[in-house]
Scaffold this active site. Structure first.
Site, PDB file in Angstrom:
ATOM      1  N   LYS A  83       0.882  -1.175   0.000  1.00 25.35           N
ATOM      2  CA  LYS A  83       0.000   0.000   0.000  1.00 25.35           C
ATOM      3  C   LYS A  83       0.910   1.213   0.000  1.00 25.35           C
ATOM      4  O   LYS A  83       1.460   1.602   1.032  1.00 25.35           O
ATOM      5  CB  LYS A  83      -0.877  -0.010   1.249  1.00 25.35           C
ATOM      6  N   GLU A  99       9.495   1.625  11.047  1.00 26.62           N
ATOM      7  CA  GLU A  99      10.540   2.635  10.878  1.00 26.62           C
ATOM      8  C   GLU A  99       9.830   3.978  10.975  1.00 26.62           C
ATOM      9  O   GLU A  99       9.076   4.349  10.082  1.00 26.62           O
ATOM     10  CB  GLU A  99      11.221   2.422   9.520  1.00 26.62           C
ATOM     11  N   CYS A 156      13.650  10.392   6.875  1.00 26.25           N
ATOM     12  CA  CYS A 156      13.571   9.918   8.254  1.00 26.25           C
ATOM     13  C   CYS A 156      14.940   9.969   8.927  1.00 26.25           C
ATOM     14  O   CYS A 156      15.051  10.225  10.111  1.00 26.25           O
ATOM     15  CB  CYS A 156      12.999   8.514   8.288  1.00 26.25           C
ATOM     16  N   GLU A 201      10.444  15.695  15.204  1.00 22.10           N
ATOM     17  CA  GLU A 201      10.809  15.534  13.787  1.00 22.10           C
ATOM     18  C   GLU A 201       9.985  16.533  12.977  1.00 22.10           C
ATOM     19  O   GLU A 201       8.759  16.417  12.899  1.00 22.10           O
ATOM     20  CB  GLU A 201      10.502  14.106  13.328  1.00 22.10           C
TER      21      GLU A 201
HETATM   22  P1  NAD Z   1       1.743   8.574   7.657  1.00 24.79           P
HETATM   23  O1  NAD Z   1       2.320   7.748   8.717  1.00 24.79           O
HETATM   24  O2  NAD Z   1       0.366   9.118   7.838  1.00 24.79           O
HETATM   25  O3  NAD Z   1       1.706   7.770   6.258  1.00 24.79           O
HETATM   26  C1  NAD Z   1       2.593   6.702   5.962  1.00 24.79           C
HETATM   27  C2  NAD Z   1       1.800   5.588   5.272  1.00 24.79           C
HETATM   28  O4  NAD Z   1       0.831   5.083   6.185  1.00 24.79           O
HETATM   29  C3  NAD Z   1       1.018   6.034   4.038  1.00 24.79           C
HETATM   30  O5  NAD Z   1       1.017   5.013   3.071  1.00 24.79           O
HETATM   31  C4  NAD Z   1      -0.381   6.213   4.580  1.00 24.79           C
HETATM   32  O6  NAD Z   1      -1.382   6.079   3.588  1.00 24.79           O
HETATM   33  C5  NAD Z   1      -0.456   5.074   5.565  1.00 24.79           C
HETATM   34  N1  NAD Z   1      -1.479   5.251   6.595  1.00 24.79           N
HETATM   35  C6  NAD Z   1      -2.009   6.397   7.073  1.00 24.79           C
HETATM   36  N2  NAD Z   1      -2.968   6.128   7.988  1.00 24.79           N
HETATM   37  C7  NAD Z   1      -3.032   4.782   8.090  1.00 24.79           C
HETATM   38  C8  NAD Z   1      -3.819   3.891   8.879  1.00 24.79           C
HETATM   39  N3  NAD Z   1      -4.740   4.340   9.731  1.00 24.79           N
HETATM   40  N4  NAD Z   1      -3.600   2.570   8.745  1.00 24.79           N
HETATM   41  C9  NAD Z   1      -2.677   2.079   7.901  1.00 24.79           C
HETATM   42  N5  NAD Z   1      -1.922   2.889   7.104  1.00 24.79           N
HETATM   43  C10 NAD Z   1      -2.092   4.210   7.207  1.00 24.79           C
HETATM   44  O7  NAD Z   1       2.731   9.723   7.392  1.00 24.79           O
HETATM   45  P2  NAD Z   1       2.414  11.095   6.624  1.00 24.79           P
HETATM   46  O8  NAD Z   1       1.099  11.678   6.985  1.00 24.79           O
HETATM   47  O9  NAD Z   1       2.607  10.801   5.219  1.00 24.79           O
HETATM   48  O10 NAD Z   1       3.511  12.038   7.252  1.00 24.79           O
HETATM   49  C11 NAD Z   1       3.325  12.585   8.567  1.00 24.79           C
HETATM   50  C12 NAD Z   1       4.611  12.611   9.324  1.00 24.79           C
HETATM   51  O11 NAD Z   1       5.157  11.304   9.404  1.00 24.79           O
HETATM   52  C13 NAD Z   1       5.720  13.421   8.690  1.00 24.79           C
HETATM   53  O12 NAD Z   1       5.629  14.747   8.980  1.00 24.79           O
HETATM   54  C14 NAD Z   1       6.945  12.775   9.270  1.00 24.79           C
HETATM   55  O13 NAD Z   1       7.248  13.308  10.527  1.00 24.79           O
HETATM   56  C15 NAD Z   1       6.552  11.351   9.404  1.00 24.79           C
HETATM   57  N6  NAD Z   1       7.040  10.538   8.285  1.00 24.79           N
HETATM   58  C16 NAD Z   1       8.096   9.745   8.518  1.00 24.79           C
HETATM   59  C17 NAD Z   1       8.602   8.981   7.481  1.00 24.79           C
HETATM   60  C18 NAD Z   1       9.763   8.092   7.686  1.00 24.79           C
HETATM   61  O14 NAD Z   1      10.428   7.757   6.726  1.00 24.79           O
HETATM   62  N7  NAD Z   1      10.023   7.636   8.886  1.00 24.79           N
HETATM   63  C19 NAD Z   1       8.049   9.038   6.227  1.00 24.79           C
HETATM   64  C20 NAD Z   1       6.940   9.832   6.023  1.00 24.79           C
HETATM   65  C21 NAD Z   1       6.453  10.580   7.075  1.00 24.79           C
END
Ligand code: NAD
Length: 491
Positions: free
Chosen positions: A185, A260, A294, A393
């Site tokens: 996904k 992660e 990250c 972060e």
């Molecule tokens: P997120 O955690 O919301 O999204 C990451 C993935 O999880 C996406 O594919 C999203 O569709 C999915 N997701 C969202 N809600 C979900 C749920 N309820 N169940 C299962 N999957 C779900 O991250 P974001 O909104 O894209 O970014 C927000 C913050 O997260 C950023 O500001 C940053 O601090 C952090 N982030 C970290 C990384 C990393 O590499 N560690 C990457 C992206 C974002």
């Protein structure tokens, strides 16, 4: 296949979900608009995959993993297929880089590097597929005991938007190498390259059901996948908040997961460091991907005696940084969306309201589209230890500088956040550099260099609240497989 990127500013129809090597319409018929971050306008649409699509993908993967053509391949043959996919990615590198750049806004050169890395993941894990050995274990007389690494079966992968192509390679390549069938996904904000990569995988002959991609919203497709009762393992990269939901879903199904969840990674700079090299590396790697990495080194901890020298060097580098469109190929692109831009600017406003000094500002290039999500990089310091800029972060192009008094204080400060993903120690005193690096709680520690996101061969993952499990290197192969012990009594 015609690509969305080939028609700038056009809205293209969603092709659906990719299951069993074929596009099929999403069950709901709904779509999610895809916005180009450098323009702020919709240029494509993806299917809003839902629970029915996820279920179809998991069924396809289960059939592939148990009895399907995929399950009958030997490790060397799986490896050969991954190697072929690496070559196919290389053959389509420019097309993929254009798509990645349009979808994420990153500079073209960085998008090209990301595609090279995606191909490298398949090359590396293709080569490793038949080299994961078990042990033989001395046991009682008359027994022969051996261990082997066997696939989980169906592995589920939820990835973020910051490095879609690389994340695809990072999580899918080792899982396939070990013989799992995958359901991915990708993030709704950037998922066009993962979909295209799945098409390329079908094109090189990956058996049906081995790799399935369901795009869509996190709370819909992501939640349905992570809670699906017929997945055997869950891999997640993203925010700590969603990480909690993922781990809860895994616990309810009694399956394992890797998380992660980002970091607040420190650079520890001592007075005897090569300051010019440190400043150049720290500034460049901080704004890579507009700070949305990250493993970004987002805190610089500086020995007080060298504070002015290090800050002057960093400010010099930061003042020259310029954000631009992918085609301009400047130091950084825009951030991913309007929400992230507002979120990052909120950090800036609160820091400045609290009186945290701005040491340097980069710029946004003239001529960028007005609606693009551009942010000029900023350097702050000295940042108070408890300030959110020193703790949270931000996921944007901002770097915080904090002074420390001595080695013990440096270690305390380095370990003084919830996170523990990466770190770097800058000192030409090798004994001290090694001592400090070993006292820092982080999954990877660089000495006198730094590679945000680099090194496919190098095990990578978090300590503390940065998560658990390891990706990259051979460690990933062990995490996406399970150990079976066979005890043979031969008398
Ligand atoms: P997120 O955690 O919301 O999204 C990451 C993935 O999880 C996406 O594919 C999203 O569709 C999915 N997701 C969202 N809600 C979900 C749920 N309820 N169940 C299962 N999957 C779900 O991250 P974001 O909104 O894209 O970014 C927000 C913050 O997260 C950023 O500001 C940053 O601090 C952090 N982030 C970290 C990384 C990393 O590499 N560690 C990457 C992206 C974002």
């Amino acid at each position: 296949m015609s690509l969305p990127i080939s028609a700038p500013n056009a809205t293209v129809s969603a092709k659906g979900v990719f299951i069993d090597n074929r596009w099929r319409p999403g069950a709901s018929g709904r779509t999610v608009p895809v916005v180009a971050p450098a323009e702020g306008t919709v240029f494509a649409a993806i299917a809003a995959g839902d629970a029915a699509d996820v279920d179809a993908a998991v069924r396809a993967a289960r059939a592939a993993a148990e009895g399907g053509a995929w399950s009958r391949l030997g490790a060397a043959e799986r490896g050969r297929l991954l190697g072929r996919l690496a070559l196919a990615i290389a053959d389509h590198a420019e097309e993929l880089a254009l798509l990645e750049a349009r979808d994420t806004g990153k500079p073209m050169q960085q998008a090209r590097n990301d595609i090279v890395a995606a191909a490298h993941y398949f090359e590396y894990y293709g080569g490793a597929a038949d080299k994961v050995h078990g042990d033989t274990i001395p046991f009682l007389p008359g027994y022969f005991v051996t261990t082997e690494h066997v696939p989980y079966g169906v592995t589920a992968h939820v990835i973020p938007w910051n490095y879609p192509a690389q994340m695809f390679g990072r999580t899918v390549a080792p899982a396939l190498a070990m013989g799992n069938a995958c359901v991915l996904k990708p993030a709704e904000d950037a998922c066009l390259t993962p979909l295209r990569l799945a098409e390329l995988a079908a094109g090189i002959g990956l058996p049906e059901g081995a790799l399935n991609v369901v795009p869509g919203l996190g709370e819909e497709a992501g939640a349905a996948l992570s809670a699906h009762p017929d997945i055997d393992f869950l891999s997640f990269t993203g925010s700590p908040e969603v990480g909690t939901l993922i781990q809860t879903a895994a616990a309810k199904n009694h399956i394992g997961c890797t998380l992660e969840l980002g970091g607040k990674s420190p650079h520890v700079v001592f007075g005897d460091a090569d300051v010019a090299l440190a400043a150049t590396t720290i500034a460049r790697t901080m704004v890579q991907n507009a700070g949305q990495t990250c493993s970004a080194g987002s805190r610089v901890l500086v020995e007080r005696a060298a504070y002015d020298q290090v800050v002057t060097a960093l400010a010099d580098r930061f003042a020259k940084l310029v954000a631009g469109t992918p085609e301009m190929d400047r130091d950084l692109g825009p951030v991913i969306n309007a929400t992230q831009k507002r979120r990052i600017e909120g950090f800036f406003a609160r820091a400045e309201e609290a009186g945290v000094p701005v040491l340097a500002r980069g710029a946004v290039a003239a001529g960028v589209p007005e609606g693009g999500f551009f942010i000029a990089p900023r350097l702050y310091g000295p940042v108070p230890r408890g300030n959110e800029l020193a703790q949270k972060e931000v996921f944007g192009p901002v770097l915080s500088v904090l002074p420390f008094d001595d080695e013990a204080d440096a270690v305390r400060l380095a370990n003084g956040t919830d996170y523990g993903l990466m770190a770097a120690v800058w000192s030409l005193d090798g004994n001290r550099a090694l001592r400090v690096s070993r006292a820092i709680k982080a999954g990877q520690v660089y000495i006198n260099s730094f590679g945000a996101g680099g090194g496919i061969e190098l095990p990578f993952g978090g300590m503390k609240k940065s998560g658990h499990g390891r990706e990259k290197g051979f460690a990933a192969l062990h995490d996406v497989s399970q150990l079976r012990t066979t005890i043979f009594k031969h008398g």
